[in-house]
Scaffold this motif. Sequence first.
Motif, PDB file in Angstrom:
ATOM      1  N   GLU A   1      -6.731   9.664  37.548  1.00 49.98           N
ATOM      2  CA  GLU A   1      -6.752   8.972  36.866  1.00 49.98           C
ATOM      3  C   GLU A   1      -7.815   8.279  36.717  1.00 49.98           C
ATOM      4  OE1 GLU A   1      -4.028   9.289  34.355  1.00 49.98           O
ATOM      5  OE2 GLU A   1      -4.044  10.616  34.708  1.00 49.98           O
ATOM      6  N   VAL A   2      -8.619   8.320  37.384  1.00 46.91           N
ATOM      7  CA  VAL A   2      -9.976   7.511  37.171  1.00 46.91           C
ATOM      8  C   VAL A   2     -10.455   8.659  35.667  1.00 46.91           C
ATOM      9  CG1 VAL A   2     -10.287   7.181  39.488  1.00 46.91           C
ATOM     10  CG2 VAL A   2     -11.198   9.460  38.422  1.00 46.91           C
TER      11      VAL A   2
ATOM     12  N   SER B   1      -8.399   4.626  33.974  1.00 49.08           N
ATOM     13  CA  SER B   1      -6.904   3.900  34.317  1.00 49.08           C
ATOM     14  C   SER B   1      -5.631   4.936  33.582  1.00 49.08           C
ATOM     15  CB  SER B   1      -6.983   2.713  34.794  1.00 49.08           C
ATOM     16  OG  SER B   1      -5.727   2.324  34.233  1.00 49.08           O
TER      17      SER B   1
ATOM     18  N   LYS C   1      -3.085   3.712  33.148  1.00 48.77           N
ATOM     19  CA  LYS C   1      -2.596   2.761  32.333  1.00 48.77           C
ATOM     20  C   LYS C   1      -2.425   2.732  30.906  1.00 48.77           C
ATOM     21  CE  LYS C   1      -0.653  -1.273  34.604  1.00 48.77           C
ATOM     22  NZ  LYS C   1      -0.611  -1.600  35.233  1.00 48.77           N
TER      23      LYS C   1
ATOM     24  N   ASN D   1      -6.795  -3.438  34.095  1.00 47.20           N
ATOM     25  CA  ASN D   1      -6.598  -1.741  33.754  1.00 47.20           C
ATOM     26  C   ASN D   1      -5.299  -2.047  32.191  1.00 47.20           C
ATOM     27  OD1 ASN D   1      -8.280  -0.645  35.055  1.00 47.20           O
ATOM     28  ND2 ASN D   1      -7.137  -0.258  37.387  1.00 47.20           N
TER      29      ASN D   1
ATOM     30  N   LYS E   1     -13.867  -5.380  33.976  1.00 47.80           N
ATOM     31  CA  LYS E   1     -12.490  -4.631  32.618  1.00 47.80           C
ATOM     32  C   LYS E   1     -13.118  -5.766  32.065  1.00 47.80           C
ATOM     33  CE  LYS E   1     -10.530  -2.879  36.973  1.00 47.80           C
ATOM     34  NZ  LYS E   1      -9.664  -3.608  37.844  1.00 47.80           N
TER      35      LYS E   1
ATOM     36  N   GLY F   1      -7.194   1.574  42.927  1.00 51.84           N
ATOM     37  CA  GLY F   1      -6.462   3.183  42.704  1.00 51.84           C
ATOM     38  C   GLY F   1      -6.915   3.944  44.203  1.00 51.84           C
TER      39      GLY F   1
ATOM     40  N   SER G   1      -5.170   5.786  41.142  1.00 52.53           N
ATOM     41  CA  SER G   1      -4.949   5.897  39.679  1.00 52.53           C
ATOM     42  C   SER G   1      -6.142   5.124  38.492  1.00 52.53           C
ATOM     43  CB  SER G   1      -3.744   4.267  39.886  1.00 52.53           C
ATOM     44  OG  SER G   1      -4.393   3.082  40.579  1.00 52.53           O
ATOM     45  N   GLY G   2      -7.183   4.245  39.207  1.00 50.18           N
ATOM     46  CA  GLY G   2      -7.759   3.547  38.136  1.00 50.18           C
ATOM     47  C   GLY G   2      -9.495   3.686  38.764  1.00 50.18           C
TER      48      GLY G   2
ATOM     49  N   ASN H   1     -11.956   1.805  37.816  1.00 53.45           N
ATOM     50  CA  ASN H   1     -12.797   0.437  36.892  1.00 53.45           C
ATOM     51  C   ASN H   1     -13.297  -0.611  37.658  1.00 53.45           C
ATOM     52  OD1 ASN H   1     -12.635   1.441  34.356  1.00 53.45           O
ATOM     53  ND2 ASN H   1     -10.346   1.120  34.149  1.00 53.45           N
TER      54      ASN H   1
END
Length: 327
Positions: free
Chosen positions: A46-47, A53, A55, A82, A110, A287, A311-312, A314
């Motif tokens: 999901e990066v 992310s 989100k 995120n 962010k 993440g 998951s991310g 950032n």
Amino acid sequence: MKTDLPDAADVRAAAARIAGVAVRTPLLEFPALNARTGGRVFVKPEVLQRTGSFKFRGACNRLSQLSSAEAPGGIVAWSSGNHAQGVAAAAALRGLAACIVMPSDAPQLKVARTRGFGAEIVFYDRLKENREEIGRGLAAARGAIIVPPYDDPDIIAGQGTAALEIAEDASRLGVGLDAVLVPAGGGGLAAGTALAIGALLPDAKVYCVEPAQFDDHAQSLASGARIENPSGGHSICDALMAPLPGEVTFAINGPRLAGGLSVTDGEVEAAMRFAFEEMKLVVEPGGAVALAALLSGKHDARGAAVAIILSGGNVDAALFSRVLSAG
């Protein structure tokens, strides 16, 4: 907003709603990761998602059902970054004003990205102030709609679309997953994952993964009731520092998750380095916790088929450089 708990049908509806707007990220397999863990590991990056992310999925699902007439004062949300970016981007697509309450120590990347999507930012001290109280006050004064980061049925359903894609892609590959590991802050991604995987791959066990000092889900799952982390803790995983499982998310996760795992900051940093060096992926600390759980042996993948969500991605350049150089 619905007040009842979402189900797998809501996740499927969310998938249809966000199709063509959110990115359908691939399900990847890396020989180096399989060799390291002794199993088959399928990675959901999901990066690569819009805003970097997962989100964006939940924010897109929630805001796609909202008109400007319903939110004359725009949108108010609170987030360390995120969810902030996801809401800001989704609001911009809908032509809605967005105000985000963010901690003063949020990663500058962010903050900059959230502003870049046109959102207004109100900072707070996470050790002394309550972000929800600030956000509710702003919403009341402005006539705005609150879009919480996890305790919302539409947000949960949107986040669950990532796991829906995992299940669909694993089935196309002819793989029966034994487990799915997912990062947990407030529990929205875990809850959406539990709903989607429970419906499509009922034999697969879903585990949430948290930073060691913020393992409120693990404690709550073990006790059967929500347990709050003591104040004053710190973790490199800024995205996963919610002190207490959400009320809605825990109502879903409590009876569905197989358990909770926790990882140290050192294990997270090692996972970030592995992702960069062996998988060519930039992953932020929060993440990387599911990957850290595998690499550290907190979850034994030997002889099993396991899916994890990154998951991310950032992460501030200075922090990422420090983590890489420490290896």
